[in-house]
Scaffold this motif. Structure first.
Motif, PDB file in Angstrom:
ATOM      1  N   SER A  91       7.266 -41.361 -25.622  1.00  0.00           N
ATOM      2  CA  SER A  91       7.757 -41.816 -24.350  1.00  0.00           C
ATOM      3  C   SER A  91       8.295 -40.461 -23.728  1.00  0.00           C
ATOM      4  N   GLY A  92       8.954 -40.704 -22.484  1.00  0.00           N
ATOM      5  CA  GLY A  92       9.576 -39.435 -21.665  1.00  0.00           C
ATOM      6  C   GLY A  92      10.861 -38.947 -22.318  1.00  0.00           C
ATOM      7  N   SER A 131       7.733 -37.685 -17.658  1.00  0.00           N
ATOM      8  CA  SER A 131       7.511 -39.059 -18.341  1.00  0.00           C
ATOM      9  C   SER A 131       6.202 -39.523 -17.766  1.00  0.00           C
ATOM     10  N   TYR A 170      18.144 -38.840 -13.613  1.00  0.00           N
ATOM     11  CA  TYR A 170      17.784 -39.980 -14.300  1.00  0.00           C
ATOM     12  C   TYR A 170      18.841 -40.543 -15.148  1.00  0.00           C
ATOM     13  N   THR A 211       4.661 -41.944 -18.449  1.00  0.00           N
ATOM     14  CA  THR A 211       4.905 -43.518 -18.141  1.00  0.00           C
ATOM     15  C   THR A 211       4.731 -43.658 -16.736  1.00  0.00           C
ATOM     16  N   LEU A 239       8.724 -45.645 -11.769  1.00  0.00           N
ATOM     17  CA  LEU A 239       8.179 -45.152 -10.610  1.00  0.00           C
ATOM     18  C   LEU A 239       6.798 -44.706 -10.877  1.00  0.00           C
ATOM     19  N   MET A 294       8.824 -30.937 -18.344  1.00  0.00           N
ATOM     20  CA  MET A 294       8.620 -32.252 -18.802  1.00  0.00           C
ATOM     21  C   MET A 294       8.417 -33.417 -17.948  1.00  0.00           C
ATOM     22  N   GLU A 347      16.279 -31.554 -12.769  1.00  0.00           N
ATOM     23  CA  GLU A 347      15.230 -32.510 -12.446  1.00  0.00           C
ATOM     24  C   GLU A 347      14.910 -32.548 -10.981  1.00  0.00           C
ATOM     25  N   LEU A 403       3.893 -46.174 -22.323  1.00  0.00           N
ATOM     26  CA  LEU A 403       4.946 -45.306 -22.446  1.00  0.00           C
ATOM     27  C   LEU A 403       4.498 -44.184 -22.999  1.00  0.00           C
ATOM     28  N   GLY A 404       4.933 -42.871 -22.214  1.00  0.00           N
ATOM     29  CA  GLY A 404       4.334 -41.455 -22.856  1.00  0.00           C
ATOM     30  C   GLY A 404       5.235 -40.420 -22.424  1.00  0.00           C
ATOM     31  N   THR A 444      18.316 -39.865 -19.078  1.00  0.00           N
ATOM     32  CA  THR A 444      18.528 -38.698 -19.407  1.00  0.00           C
ATOM     33  C   THR A 444      20.034 -38.288 -19.617  1.00  0.00           C
TER      34      THR A 444
END
Ligand SMILES: *Cc1c(COP(=O)(O)O)cnc(C)c1O
Length: 385
Positions: free
Chosen positions: A82-83, A202, A107, A204, A337, A200, A151, A214-215, A110
């Motif tokens: 997942s992220g 996500s 986020y 997802t 999103l 990085m 971010e 999810l990833g 996070t």
């Protein structure tokens, strides 16, 4: 004549799902590797190099990771389950006793994770508005963090930190720079090229783009850093690996990434332009608007658009914002999103009354629908206030 061929464009690499075909059958789509373990021969040598146990690696991970590393101009990538598993792997690079600096107002998952993780592990966490370079530079000099987490663009305020300048400051201060570029995608923002050490995403979100897995993925600029060695070991030993079925879906989703990003960016820009002058809207937060505080930075470091994420503030307060949200027919009221369908969220309801998030703020993720339908949906909902 030179035999030099220009490298293929990202769109082309993506359309071919990373290229190549199955050597045994010629299949243009890779199989889903399901075996968890692989046999050895009579002399106890592996039958096939790189095929030992599937928590370490598998062919589909490798193919997807190579494609993502190429998109980022990186030295290597690792997929995670997942992220947040990817965020955690980066955070664990900072040892107990160290300092981690994170951009404020990012986020929520996070922020929450970093606060708890750092508190439990005797890591000093400094939260700082990294889109204000003067503040960022001062905090960096005073707190001397081991790792800085940005971010870009940030969620839900759509701030755009200057990665190139932040990377230069981090280098001087001896800090590693990691950037969560989920809301941008590697097609429009390449933090590693701008000097970040790690990027990085996500997966997802837009990388997969279909709201059905999810990833997470981390990509490194330098193949030989201590941080990258730790992250690779973390993936293998702590075991937050992506499932093979998810990896297969992700690679399929990636085939259309450039088309989806093109349409999502165009939709976001068009809706932002439209709502900016709407009588029921107080403010639109979107880096593609010339009036946005970080538009100049965004324009210089993003290519081909400004992403599919934006926030709008309706006239009035929380009540009016929730009324508009409830009146929408096409925008789905859901978190997340980067999917093909447009989504809307009232962040204050999620993060709480003390979060500081304005009650009239709505966060939108633009999908790939026809823009006229999205504008009509919003206009009709705004008529209710
Ligand atoms: C969704 C998201 C994450 C977390 O990813 P998951 O796949 O939900 O674990 C991290 N950062 C950003 C910017 C995100 O949007």
């Amino acid at each position: 004549m030179s035999s030099h061929k220009p490298p293929l464009h990202a769109d082309t690499l993506l359309a071919h799902g990373g290229g190549g075909f199955d050597a045994a059958t010629g299949a243009v789509v890779p199989p889903i590797p399901v075996a968890t373990t692989f046999v050895r021969d009579e002399n106890y040598a592996l039958i096939s190099d790189g095929h030992l146990y599937s928590r370490d690696d598998n062919d589909l991970f490798r193919k997807t990771e190579n494609l993502l590393a190429t998109l980022e101009n990186g030295a290597g990538s690792r997929l995670f389950s997942s992220g947040m598993a990817a965020v955690a792997a980066v955070a664990r690079v900072v040892k107990p006793g160290g300092t981690l600096m994170a951009q404020s107002g990012i986020y929520w998952g996070t922020t929450l994770f970093l606060r708890e993780h750092c508190a439990r592990n005797n890591i000093a966490l400094v939260e700082c508005d990294a889109s204000d370079l003067a503040t960022f530079s001062d905090e960096l000099a005073i707190t001397k963090p081991d790792l800085v987490w940005l971010e870009v663009p940030s969620n839900p305020y759509l701030k755009v930190a200057d990665i190139e300048k932040a990377a230069a400051l981090c280098k001087t201060a001896g800090a590693l720079l990691a950037v969560d570029a989920t809301a941008a995608t590697p097609l429009i923002l390449k933090p590693l090229t701008l000097g970040a050490d790690l990027v990085m995403h996500s997966a997802t979100k837009a990388l997969n783009g279909h709201s059905d897995l999810l990833g997470g993925v981390i990509t490194a600029r330098d193949a030989k850093s201590e941080a990258w060695d730790l992250i690779k070991a973390e993936r293998k030993m702590a075991g937050a690996v992506m499932g093979s079925f998810e990896a297969w879906l992700l690679l399929r989703g990636l085939r259309t990434l450039s088309l989806r990003v093109e349409r999502m960016n165009a939709n976001a820009q068009a809706l932002a332009d439209h709502l900016e002058t709407h009588s029921k809207i107080e403010k639109v937060l979107y880096p593609g608007l010339p009036g946005h505080t970080d538009h100049t930075v965004a324009k210089a470091q993003m290519a081909g658009g400004y992403g599919s994420l934006m926030s709008v503030q309706t006239k009035g307060g929380k009540e009016e914002a929730l009324k508009v949200t409830g009146a929408l027919k096409l925008f789905q009221r859901a978190t997340s999103l980067g999917g093909t369908e447009s989504l809307i969220e009232h962040r204050r309801s999620i993060e709480g009354e003390t979060s500081g998030i304005p009650g009239n703020l709505l966060r939108l993720s633009l999908g790939i629908e026809h823009i006229d339908d999205l504008i009509a949906d919003f206009d009709a909902a705004l008529k209710t206030i």
